[in-house]
Scaffold this motif. Structure first.
Motif, short mmCIF file in Angstrom:
data_model
loop_
_atom_site.label_atom_id
_atom_site.label_comp_id
_atom_site.label_asym_id
_atom_site.label_seq_id
_atom_site.Cartn_x
_atom_site.Cartn_y
_atom_site.Cartn_z
N GLY A 121 0.80 -1.23 0.00
CA GLY A 121 0.00 0.00 0.00
C GLY A 121 0.82 1.28 0.00
N LYS A 122 2.06 1.19 -0.50
CA LYS A 122 2.92 2.37 -0.52
C LYS A 122 2.61 3.27 -1.72
CE LYS A 122 5.24 0.37 2.81
NZ LYS A 122 4.80 0.64 4.19
N ARG A 123 3.14 4.50 -1.69
CA ARG A 123 3.23 5.28 -2.92
C ARG A 123 4.47 4.77 -3.65
NH1 ARG A 123 3.48 11.79 -3.70
NH2 ARG A 123 1.36 11.55 -2.89
N VAL A 124 4.26 4.20 -4.84
CA VAL A 124 5.38 3.65 -5.61
C VAL A 124 5.80 4.71 -6.63
CG1 VAL A 124 6.16 1.78 -7.10
CG2 VAL A 124 4.45 1.32 -5.32
N LEU A 125 7.04 5.17 -6.50
CA LEU A 125 7.62 6.10 -7.46
C LEU A 125 8.33 5.21 -8.47
CD1 LEU A 125 9.18 8.69 -4.96
CD2 LEU A 125 6.80 8.34 -5.55
N GLY A 138 -0.14 -5.37 -15.18
CA GLY A 138 -1.48 -5.72 -14.69
C GLY A 138 -1.45 -6.16 -13.24
N LEU A 139 -0.45 -6.97 -12.88
CA LEU A 139 -0.34 -7.45 -11.49
C LEU A 139 -0.03 -6.30 -10.55
CD1 LEU A 139 1.75 -10.76 -11.79
CD2 LEU A 139 -0.74 -10.45 -11.78
N LEU A 140 0.81 -5.38 -11.02
CA LEU A 140 1.19 -4.22 -10.20
C LEU A 140 -0.04 -3.36 -9.91
CD1 LEU A 140 3.90 -3.19 -9.15
CD2 LEU A 140 4.16 -1.88 -11.27
N ARG A 198 -5.80 -3.36 -4.65
CA ARG A 198 -6.14 -4.12 -3.44
C ARG A 198 -5.68 -3.39 -2.18
NH1 ARG A 198 -4.41 -8.70 -6.16
NH2 ARG A 198 -2.34 -8.56 -5.24
N SER A 199 -4.49 -2.81 -2.24
CA SER A 199 -3.86 -2.29 -1.03
C SER A 199 -4.18 -0.81 -0.77
CB SER A 199 -2.34 -2.43 -1.13
OG SER A 199 -1.85 -1.53 -2.13
N GLY A 200 -4.70 -0.13 -1.80
CA GLY A 200 -4.91 1.31 -1.66
C GLY A 200 -3.63 2.11 -1.86
#
Ligand code: NAD
Ligand code: MG
Length: 393
Positions: A117-121, A133-135, A141-143
């Motif tokens: 549920g992180k902000r992914v940079l 698609g999985l990402l 799912r995690s928000g």
């Protein structure tokens, strides 16, 4: 303060990220830093940024770092091995994860950040090409959320309406236009491309980057991977992503709208701008990048991308249209071919030949789940490894 983990801290993007962090004291707390084997640079970064955790994928290098950290009395836990990368990405005290490992090696830790549920940079484009698609599903799912770092996709993100990537049709988007510098061989006579060296290929006119992405820029596979990345991130079909060569690298990409408007994001070619944007979004912070002086530049030029000069671009465009497992095979074969070129085992023009023959040989069923993606990636790597011999110098 936002807690930050940097996957690939010792690389070009990782170092630029730490520069932006240092330019904004009190905003970000560095909690975890990772590298592969460069323990000396990671040690320096530990001294300066005092993370709680430092990881090196190579266990021997991790041992050296651990000894140095203990000798200096630094309060940093040191871990070795690829499994610890995912741990760095999913720590409780981390809010933002810079995903800047190069290649497929970044996939599992990037997925771990998304699942947590992180902000992914997101700089690690190969992870999106393999498993976009999985990402996205993990983020849903995690928000968690994703802000692109690749300069083109960061530009598109800035030019689309908020959330525009989720419904480009509704937003009136006609096409996404990726700009490409054309790399160091844009005007090299075609007959001379056989003879270029890895150092020639890594001498990019505008950007200072790691060696793998520099070679990808020289073949324009980088732009091909970016077409697939754009399709995955902004949920558009390949036919709606166009490429235009723009040697000055000032316009970072554009969004074309139904009413004839074309929105672009401009700036000097320096990755600290997209990094600062993604760290502060939806706010803005200083990046340390020099202001853009258009009058001093005098002019900006654009021209079409030639696929006969850049066969890797054509292969990637075909894989983008094909979809299913083709991008996984393309990416894996490219990683093997580029590594062989950088080691001096094959010539520059053999890179596209290796990829072409692997794509022709491998079946690419829709891989579906992670296990199937990793299996297809491994099969394509084996096939590419076998082809290297046929093209050896
Ligand atoms: P780099 O080679 O300079 O750095 C790569 C980082 O990944 C290093 O920290 C290295 O230690 C780490 N790494 C390499 N192999 C690893 C492994 N097996 N396990 C764990 N860590 C490993 O590369 P870069 O130029 O910083 O690029 C990083 C990513 O960002 C790439 O996916 C690239 O396509 C993307 N990107 C880079 C730029 C740029 O300007 N450099 C621009 C856009 C996108
Ligand atoms: Mg780019």
């Amino acid at each position: 303060m936002k807690g930050l983990a940097i996957l690939g801290a010792t690389g070009s993007i990782g170092v630029s990220t730490l520069e932006v962090v240092a330019a904004n004291p009190g905003r970000f707390a560095v909690r975890a830093l990772t590298g592969c084997r460069n323990w000396r640079l990671l040690l320096e970064q530990c001294r300066r940024f005092q993370p709680a955790l430092a990881v090196l994928a190579e266990p021997d290098a991790a041992g050296k770092l651990a000894a140095a950290v203990t000798a200096e009395g630094l309060a940093v836990e040191v871990r070795g091995g690829p499994e610890a990368l995912a741990e760095a990405a999913s720590r409780e005290d981390v809010d933002f994860v810079m995903a800047a490992i190069v290649g497929a090696a970044g996939l599992l830790p990037t997925l771990a950040a998304a699942e947590a549920g992180k902000r992914v940079l997101l700089a690690n484009k190969e992870a999106v090409v393999m498993a976009g698609g999985l990402l996205q599903a993990a983020l849903d799912r995690s928000g968690g959320e994703l802000v692109p770092i690749d300069s083109e996709h960061n530009a598109l993100f800035q030019c689309l309406p908020p959330g525009g990537g989720a419904d480009t049709d509704g937003a009136g988007v006609v096409s996404l236009v990726l700009t490409a510098s054309g790399g160091p061989f844009l005007d090299t006579p075609l007959a001379a491309l056989d003879q270029v060296t890895p150092d020639d290929a890594c001498r990019h006119p505008n950007w200072d980057m790691g060696r793998k992405i520099s070679v990808d820029s020289a073949t324009m596979m980088n732009k091909g991977l970016e077409i697939i990345e754009a399709c995955r991130l902004f949920r558009v079909e390949a036919a709606r992503v166009r490429v235009v060569v723009h040697p000055e690298s000032i316009v970072h990409s554009m969004v074309e709208y139904r009413d004839g408007s074309v929105l672009a994001q401009l700036g000097n070619p320096d990755m600290r701008t997209p990094i600062a944007h993604a760290l502060a979004w939806p706010g803005r912070i200083p990046s340390g990048v020099a202001p853009l002086d258009l009058a001093a530049l005098g002019g900006l030029t654009f021209r079409p991308a030639e696929t006969d000069r850049f066969p890797c671009l054509a292969l990637a465009m075909a894989a983008a249209r094909e979809g299913k497992g083709a991008p996984v095979v393309l990416n894996a074969a490219n990683e093997i071919a580029v590594a062989a070129f950088l080691e001096g085992a094959i010539g520059f023009t053999a890179i596209s030949s290796v990829i072409d023959s692997v794509l022709a040989q491998c079946a690419w069923p829709d891989p579906g789940d992670l296990e199937a993606i990793l299996a297809l990636d491994a099969r394509a790597r084996d096939a590419a490894g076998e082809k290297i011999g046929a093209f050896a110098l």
